[in-house]
Every structure is written in C-alpha cells, then in structure tokens.
Design a protein around this motif. Structure first.
Motif, short mmCIF file in Angstrom:
data_model
loop_
_atom_site.label_atom_id
_atom_site.label_comp_id
_atom_site.label_asym_id
_atom_site.label_seq_id
_atom_site.Cartn_x
_atom_site.Cartn_y
_atom_site.Cartn_z
N SER A 208 40.61 40.74 17.89
CA SER A 208 39.46 40.17 17.92
C SER A 208 39.59 38.72 18.17
O SER A 208 38.97 38.04 19.19
CB SER A 208 38.51 40.23 16.73
OG SER A 208 37.42 39.43 16.85
N GLU A 209 40.60 38.00 17.68
CA GLU A 209 40.70 36.69 17.99
C GLU A 209 41.44 36.56 19.49
O GLU A 209 40.98 35.71 20.08
CB GLU A 209 42.33 36.07 17.14
CG GLU A 209 42.30 34.91 17.48
CD GLU A 209 43.61 34.34 16.42
OE1 GLU A 209 44.58 33.46 16.80
OE2 GLU A 209 43.50 34.76 15.36
N ALA A 210 42.11 37.43 19.85
CA ALA A 210 42.70 37.51 21.30
C ALA A 210 41.72 37.55 22.37
O ALA A 210 41.71 37.07 23.16
CB ALA A 210 43.88 38.57 21.25
N ARG A 211 40.91 38.43 21.83
CA ARG A 211 39.60 38.55 22.76
C ARG A 211 38.72 37.35 23.05
O ARG A 211 38.52 36.87 24.12
CB ARG A 211 38.70 39.96 22.11
CG ARG A 211 37.33 39.86 23.07
CD ARG A 211 36.41 40.62 22.19
NE ARG A 211 35.92 39.77 21.23
CZ ARG A 211 35.64 40.17 20.37
NH1 ARG A 211 35.35 41.45 19.77
NH2 ARG A 211 35.09 39.35 19.30
N ASP A 212 38.54 36.69 21.85
CA ASP A 212 37.83 35.41 21.90
C ASP A 212 38.56 34.30 22.73
O ASP A 212 37.95 33.68 23.63
CB ASP A 212 37.43 34.88 20.64
CG ASP A 212 36.45 35.85 19.66
OD1 ASP A 212 35.88 36.48 20.44
OD2 ASP A 212 36.51 35.77 18.43
N ILE A 213 39.99 34.22 22.66
CA ILE A 213 40.72 33.47 23.38
C ILE A 213 40.59 33.50 24.80
O ILE A 213 40.52 32.86 25.74
CB ILE A 213 42.10 33.53 22.88
CG1 ILE A 213 42.23 32.64 21.41
CG2 ILE A 213 42.60 32.38 23.87
CD1 ILE A 213 43.49 32.90 20.70
N ALA A 214 40.72 35.02 25.10
CA ALA A 214 40.82 35.56 26.76
C ALA A 214 39.36 34.95 27.20
O ALA A 214 39.39 34.44 28.40
CB ALA A 214 40.99 36.91 26.74
N ILE A 215 38.04 35.25 26.60
CA ILE A 215 36.99 34.99 26.97
C ILE A 215 36.85 33.19 27.15
O ILE A 215 36.22 32.89 28.23
CB ILE A 215 35.76 35.46 26.10
CG1 ILE A 215 35.78 36.99 26.24
CG2 ILE A 215 34.27 35.05 26.73
CD1 ILE A 215 34.72 37.61 25.32
N GLU A 216 37.32 32.76 26.23
CA GLU A 216 37.39 30.99 26.43
C GLU A 216 37.98 30.61 27.66
O GLU A 216 37.61 29.70 28.53
CB GLU A 216 37.78 30.51 25.07
CG GLU A 216 37.68 29.09 25.03
CD GLU A 216 38.40 28.23 23.78
OE1 GLU A 216 38.86 27.25 23.84
OE2 GLU A 216 38.31 28.97 22.70
N ARG A 217 39.27 31.21 27.91
CA ARG A 217 39.99 30.87 28.97
C ARG A 217 39.37 31.29 30.26
O ARG A 217 39.60 30.65 31.24
CB ARG A 217 41.49 31.60 28.83
CG ARG A 217 42.39 30.80 27.69
CD ARG A 217 43.48 31.19 27.66
NE ARG A 217 44.27 30.43 26.30
CZ ARG A 217 45.60 30.61 26.16
NH1 ARG A 217 46.11 31.80 26.46
NH2 ARG A 217 45.92 30.02 25.05
N LEU A 218 38.55 32.55 30.18
CA LEU A 218 38.01 32.83 31.62
C LEU A 218 37.04 31.96 31.66
O LEU A 218 36.80 31.48 33.05
CB LEU A 218 37.49 34.21 31.11
CG LEU A 218 36.32 34.76 32.16
CD1 LEU A 218 37.12 35.75 33.24
CD2 LEU A 218 35.29 35.60 31.38
N ARG A 219 36.22 31.37 30.91
CA ARG A 219 35.09 30.36 31.11
C ARG A 219 35.59 29.33 31.58
O ARG A 219 35.13 28.49 32.47
CB ARG A 219 34.50 30.00 29.71
CG ARG A 219 33.41 31.27 29.39
CD ARG A 219 32.48 30.79 28.33
NE ARG A 219 31.23 31.45 28.08
CZ ARG A 219 31.05 32.35 27.24
NH1 ARG A 219 31.86 32.59 26.22
NH2 ARG A 219 29.89 33.03 27.17
N ASP A 220 36.91 28.85 30.99
CA ASP A 220 37.54 27.47 31.46
C ASP A 220 37.94 27.72 32.99
O ASP A 220 37.68 26.60 33.85
CB ASP A 220 38.77 27.24 30.60
CG ASP A 220 38.49 26.77 29.08
OD1 ASP A 220 37.15 26.34 28.89
OD2 ASP A 220 39.15 26.75 28.28
N ASN A 221 38.51 28.92 33.25
CA ASN A 221 38.97 28.89 34.51
C ASN A 221 37.80 28.98 35.67
O ASN A 221 37.79 28.37 36.69
CB ASN A 221 39.72 30.11 34.82
CG ASN A 221 41.13 29.96 34.20
OD1 ASN A 221 41.76 28.90 34.21
ND2 ASN A 221 41.78 31.15 33.62
N ALA A 222 36.63 29.52 35.09
CA ALA A 222 35.44 29.50 35.88
C ALA A 222 34.96 28.28 36.20
O ALA A 222 34.60 27.93 37.25
CB ALA A 222 34.42 30.42 35.22
#
Length: 108
Positions: free
Chosen positions: A59-73
């Motif tokens: 769950s923590e890894a999923r949240d980090i991955a989405i945060e990084r996806l947003r940052d890259n966007a």
C-alpha cells in the motif's frame, strides 16, 4: 502546478475535457521488507491468513508510485494522467517493485 493537483484516472476519457496527449509517464518505487516483517510473515505462513505487514508495504509502495507519477507528469507539463495502471513484481525474496504508469495529457 503542484503535483497534488494532477488528476489521475484509470479511464480513457475525462468527461467534459478535451486534451492532447503528451506521452507516457511512470512512477516507480522498490521497497524492502524489514527483518521484523519477515519474521511475522514467516509465522503467518504457518497458520495462514493475511500478512498485514506486507499489505502495508504494498500500500505504501503504491502511494509512492502514484506520487512519483504525478511529479513526472508535472515535469512534462501535463494537467492529468489517463489510463493509469499498476504493475508489481518481486525482485527478490525481500524486495517488491511497484510501477504506476499512464498517459500524460494537456487540456486544450
């Protein structure tokens, strides 16, 4: 734009919005299980049931991955990400990787 303002959706279309595609965007993370979690998981394997420490880890890894996806966007100049998906895999017995990926778009 702040990355928290980036709309992320699993759908192809955003109702009421027209946009142009910028390109693919990713958010990646690799997380390691700690010794305490591994001991607890080993005991849970004997009796069965949910391994809550691993669920929390993913769950923590999923949240980090989405945060990084947003940052890259944001870095790409996107307003949103459509068709977002997840992929995960075990790198080794004690490491999990999670990737969030989708299509970065700019509103017209």
């Amino acid at each position: 734009m702040d990355s928290s303002e980036i709309l992320v959706t699993t759908t192809e279309r955003i109702p009421g919005k027209e946009y142009e595609i910028i390109g693919e965007v990713f958010g990646l993370t690799t997380q390691s299980k700690n010794v305490v979690r591994n001991i607890g998981a080993g005991l849970k394997n004997i009796v069965g049931g949910e391994i809550k420490a691993y669920t929390e880890l993913l769950s923590e890894a999923r949240d980090i991955a989405i945060e990084r996806l947003r940052d890259n966007a944001v870095k790409m100049g996107a307003d949103a990400v459509v068709m977002m998906r997840f992929d995960s895999d075990s790198i080794s017995a004690d490491m999990e990787t999670v990737a969030a990926y989708g299509t970065a778009v700019k509103f017209k």
